[in-house]
Design a protein around this motif. Structure first.
Motif, PDB file in Angstrom:
ATOM      1  N   GLN A  61       0.827  -1.201   0.000  1.00  0.00           N
ATOM      2  CA  GLN A  61       0.000   0.000   0.000  1.00  0.00           C
ATOM      3  C   GLN A  61       0.866   1.257   0.000  1.00  0.00           C
ATOM      4  OE1 GLN A  61      -3.601   0.331  -0.221  1.00  0.00           O
ATOM      5  NE2 GLN A  61      -2.636   2.268  -0.826  1.00  0.00           N
ATOM      6  N   MET A  62       1.955   1.246   0.754  1.00  0.00           N
ATOM      7  CA  MET A  62       2.859   2.397   0.750  1.00  0.00           C
ATOM      8  C   MET A  62       3.510   2.587  -0.618  1.00  0.00           C
ATOM      9  SD  MET A  62       4.671   2.513   4.525  1.00  0.00           S
ATOM     10  CE  MET A  62       5.190   0.787   4.592  1.00  0.00           C
ATOM     11  N   ALA A  63       3.842   1.476  -1.262  1.00  0.00           N
ATOM     12  CA  ALA A  63       4.427   1.574  -2.606  1.00  0.00           C
ATOM     13  C   ALA A  63       3.419   2.157  -3.596  1.00  0.00           C
ATOM     14  CB  ALA A  63       4.899   0.197  -3.069  1.00  0.00           C
ATOM     15  N   ILE A  64       2.176   1.738  -3.488  1.00  0.00           N
ATOM     16  CA  ILE A  64       1.115   2.273  -4.359  1.00  0.00           C
ATOM     17  C   ILE A  64       0.988   3.784  -4.158  1.00  0.00           C
ATOM     18  CG2 ILE A  64      -1.389   2.304  -4.730  1.00  0.00           C
ATOM     19  CD1 ILE A  64      -1.294  -0.748  -4.096  1.00  0.00           C
ATOM     20  N   ASP A  65       1.023   4.209  -2.905  1.00  0.00           N
ATOM     21  CA  ASP A  65       0.905   5.637  -2.605  1.00  0.00           C
ATOM     22  C   ASP A  65       2.041   6.438  -3.238  1.00  0.00           C
ATOM     23  OD1 ASP A  65      -1.348   5.026  -1.127  1.00  0.00           O
ATOM     24  OD2 ASP A  65      -0.316   5.070   0.811  1.00  0.00           O
ATOM     25  N   GLN A  66       3.211   5.819  -3.369  1.00  0.00           N
ATOM     26  CA  GLN A  66       4.346   6.503  -3.985  1.00  0.00           C
ATOM     27  C   GLN A  66       4.265   6.474  -5.508  1.00  0.00           C
ATOM     28  OE1 GLN A  66       7.630   4.403  -2.235  1.00  0.00           O
ATOM     29  NE2 GLN A  66       7.647   5.649  -0.373  1.00  0.00           N
ATOM     30  N   TYR A  67       3.786   5.379  -6.063  1.00  0.00           N
ATOM     31  CA  TYR A  67       3.743   5.231  -7.517  1.00  0.00           C
ATOM     32  C   TYR A  67       2.632   6.058  -8.152  1.00  0.00           C
ATOM     33  CZ  TYR A  67       7.265   1.651  -8.527  1.00  0.00           C
ATOM     34  OH  TYR A  67       8.448   0.985  -8.728  1.00  0.00           O
ATOM     35  N   LEU A 160       1.122  -3.614  -8.671  1.00  0.00           N
ATOM     36  CA  LEU A 160       1.073  -3.354  -7.231  1.00  0.00           C
ATOM     37  C   LEU A 160      -0.358  -3.430  -6.708  1.00  0.00           C
ATOM     38  CD1 LEU A 160       3.587  -0.370  -7.038  1.00  0.00           C
ATOM     39  CD2 LEU A 160       3.948  -2.664  -6.094  1.00  0.00           C
ATOM     40  N   ARG A 161      -1.287  -2.809  -7.395  1.00  0.00           N
ATOM     41  CA  ARG A 161      -2.690  -2.814  -6.948  1.00  0.00           C
ATOM     42  C   ARG A 161      -3.274  -4.221  -6.955  1.00  0.00           C
ATOM     43  NH1 ARG A 161      -4.314   2.368 -10.740  1.00  0.00           N
ATOM     44  NH2 ARG A 161      -3.937   4.034  -9.194  1.00  0.00           N
ATOM     45  N   LEU A 162      -3.019  -4.949  -8.018  1.00  0.00           N
ATOM     46  CA  LEU A 162      -3.574  -6.291  -8.159  1.00  0.00           C
ATOM     47  C   LEU A 162      -3.001  -7.242  -7.107  1.00  0.00           C
ATOM     48  CD1 LEU A 162      -5.518  -7.785 -10.079  1.00  0.00           C
ATOM     49  CD2 LEU A 162      -3.525  -8.384 -11.478  1.00  0.00           C
ATOM     50  N   ASN A 163      -1.701  -7.158  -6.880  1.00  0.00           N
ATOM     51  CA  ASN A 163      -1.070  -8.070  -5.933  1.00  0.00           C
ATOM     52  C   ASN A 163      -1.370  -7.715  -4.484  1.00  0.00           C
ATOM     53  OD1 ASN A 163       0.796 -10.173  -7.367  1.00  0.00           O
ATOM     54  ND2 ASN A 163       0.923  -8.293  -8.566  1.00  0.00           N
ATOM     55  N   LEU A 164      -1.659  -6.449  -4.214  1.00  0.00           N
ATOM     56  CA  LEU A 164      -2.131  -6.091  -2.873  1.00  0.00           C
ATOM     57  C   LEU A 164      -3.419  -6.852  -2.563  1.00  0.00           C
ATOM     58  CD1 LEU A 164      -2.243  -4.457  -0.258  1.00  0.00           C
ATOM     59  CD2 LEU A 164      -3.321  -2.605  -1.561  1.00  0.00           C
ATOM     60  N   LEU A 165      -4.323  -6.908  -3.519  1.00  0.00           N
ATOM     61  CA  LEU A 165      -5.586  -7.624  -3.314  1.00  0.00           C
ATOM     62  C   LEU A 165      -5.340  -9.118  -3.112  1.00  0.00           C
ATOM     63  CD1 LEU A 165      -7.802  -5.840  -6.002  1.00  0.00           C
ATOM     64  CD2 LEU A 165      -7.761  -5.425  -3.524  1.00  0.00           C
ATOM     65  N   ARG A 166      -4.408  -9.682  -3.852  1.00  0.00           N
ATOM     66  CA  ARG A 166      -4.098 -11.105  -3.689  1.00  0.00           C
ATOM     67  C   ARG A 166      -3.525 -11.396  -2.308  1.00  0.00           C
ATOM     68  NH1 ARG A 166      -1.055 -11.515  -9.551  1.00  0.00           N
ATOM     69  NH2 ARG A 166      -2.947 -11.658 -10.853  1.00  0.00           N
ATOM     70  N   THR A 377       3.256 -11.174  -8.432  1.00  0.00           N
ATOM     71  CA  THR A 377       4.210 -10.559  -9.357  1.00  0.00           C
ATOM     72  C   THR A 377       4.770  -9.234  -8.844  1.00  0.00           C
ATOM     73  OG1 THR A 377       2.434  -9.460 -10.580  1.00  0.00           O
ATOM     74  CG2 THR A 377       3.134 -11.625 -11.382  1.00  0.00           C
ATOM     75  N   ALA A 378       4.305  -8.760  -7.692  1.00  0.00           N
ATOM     76  CA  ALA A 378       4.835  -7.524  -7.122  1.00  0.00           C
ATOM     77  C   ALA A 378       4.678  -7.575  -5.613  1.00  0.00           C
ATOM     78  CB  ALA A 378       4.102  -6.302  -7.686  1.00  0.00           C
ATOM     79  N   TRP A 379       5.716  -7.138  -4.900  1.00  0.00           N
ATOM     80  CA  TRP A 379       5.642  -7.072  -3.436  1.00  0.00           C
ATOM     81  C   TRP A 379       6.666  -6.043  -2.961  1.00  0.00           C
ATOM     82  CZ3 TRP A 379       7.681 -11.015  -6.274  1.00  0.00           C
ATOM     83  CH2 TRP A 379       9.018 -11.357  -6.070  1.00  0.00           C
TER      84      TRP A 379
END
Length: 405
Positions: A61-67, A160-166, A377-379
């Motif tokens: 979530q922090m990475a999403i906020d930055q991207y 990032l968004r998709l893998n956060l949900l996973r 695929t992203a973490w």
């Protein structure tokens, strides 16, 4: 979404080395501890958070906020084809574009002046980028690195968004002790008390023979096993191999049996037809056995398992999608020792001994360990390092969140 396939086919031949290339290469190589740069790159990704964990969800979530604001602003620039092949000591205009790209993804710190010299700082930054993307850490803009550099920032944000949900969907139901096979990364984590105990490189299913998504428990270890060839492999591979080389089965120490258990000879089968699928094929234990020295069993409807392998060179490759669905494990003795931790008399020394002896033995796991094969695929980790992998099975492209395990 990777760069269009075949783009590198038109890459120009690298320009002749510049004066700075020739004069500086030896000096730069001597001054730069490239091995230390690789170690630092690995340390940035190798923290204790499991890929499946509440910590990883928070970090994503922090990475999403930055991207998000970065993508809105236009993302990063594409790296030109002229950057292909760049290494420490080069000096060209393409180095400037490479530095700008690595600054954009925070692999390289901002500097007052971005010059055209591939220096030690750029070497360390490129190795960090390679570590984050699961690439060979060689400090060179090779083919796989060039493709990864040119995946657009908006695609990475989507990952990032998709893998956060996973991760959020899977994390609440995890056991205290579990194994995660992350298929896109071709890697394995053993996890205990919320921390990674070990990470192992893996080889997983190729695109046309995918490793399935599942949840189970490791319940049995087969030391120095026979390999019973699946019907799918008999049909797809074995018949073809026998037509190419009539001695293939003999060389591989694979025996043929009929329904009554009688052994047949390869000449008893018509290899110009599918006749072979009516028989059983079993490979003897030994150093050339397809499962190596150990098979790791867990109940599942796909007839897949984890195992050792005699072809350990595959663990050193960028792309490790070679199997027919099962998963090959690097440093497998340490993995088995962790699985058998609660089995009396099965420590590392005993496991090494039975590997060396070749003795056939089956061991029930005293406390079966939960295992997940999944698709992340992203973490991101506690250091703020964000890792990405290729969408090899195109689950990201399809927007899959519920993986069906």
């Amino acid at each position: 979404m990777p760069v269009a396939a075949g783009a590198l086919m038109s890459l120009p031949v690298r320009a002749q080395d510049s004066f700075w290339d020739m004069m500086s290469r030896g000096r730069t190589l001597n001054q730069t501890d490239r091995e230390a740069n690789s170690v630092a790159a690995l340390q940035a990704v190798d923290t204790i958070e499991p890929i499946l964990s509440f910590d990883t969800a928070n970090n994503l979530q922090m990475a999403i906020d930055q991207y998000e604001p970065f993508v809105i602003a236009g993302g990063w620039e594409q790296v030109p084809q002229e950057s292909y092949g760049l290494v420490l000591g080069n000096a060209r205009d393409a180095v400037i574009a490479l530095k700008r790209r690595l600054i954009s993804s925070a692999d390289m710190t901002m500097s007052e002046r971005v010059d055209d010299k591939f220096d030690s700082t750029l070497d360390a930054s490129l190795r960090r980028f390679q570590a984050r993307h699961g690439l060979l850490i060689n400090g060179k803009v090779d083919e796989a690195t060039w493709y990864a550099l040119n995946v657009p920032a908006e695609v990475r944000l989507h990952q990032l968004r998709l893998n956060l949900l996973r991760v959020q969907a899977m994390t609440p139901g995890l056991a205290e002790r579990y194994v995660v096979v992350n298929i896109p990364a071709a890697s394995i984590e053993t996890v205990e008390d919320g921390m990674v105990a070990h990470r192992h490189t893996a080889v997983v299913g190729r695109i046309d023979r995918q490793t399935p998504i599942l949840k189970s428990r490791v319940h049995e270890i087969n030391f120095n096993p026979f390999w019973h060839v699946p019907v799918s492999i008999i049909r797809r591979d074995l018949i073809k191999y026998m037509n190419e080389d009539p001695d293939y089965l003999t060389k591989q120490k694979i025996r043929i049996y009929d329904a009554q258990g009688a052994e047949l000879q390869p000449t008893d089968i018509n290899w110009q037809t599918d006749d072979a699928v009516n028989y059983s094929f079993r490979q003897d234990p030994g150093p050339d056995n397809s499962m190596g020295n150990v098979k790791i069993n867990f109940h599942n409807p796909y007839a897949v398992y984890l195992h050792d392998t005699p072809t350990k060179g595959l663990f050193g490759e960028n792309s490790r999608f070679y199997s027919s669905g099962c998963v090959r494990v690097d440093q497998v003795q340490a993995f088995v020792a962790w699985i058998l931790r609660d089995n009396s008399g099965w420590g590392p020394a005993e496991i090494a001994s039975i590997f060396a002896s070749g003795e056939r033995k089956d061991v029930a796991v005293a406390k079966p360990v939960e295992i997940h094969t999944t698709y992340i695929t992203a973490w991101a980790n506690r250091l703020g390092t964000v890792s990405f992998r290729d969408d090899i099975y195109e689950f990201d492209m399809a927007g899959k969140v519920d993986l069906g395990a």
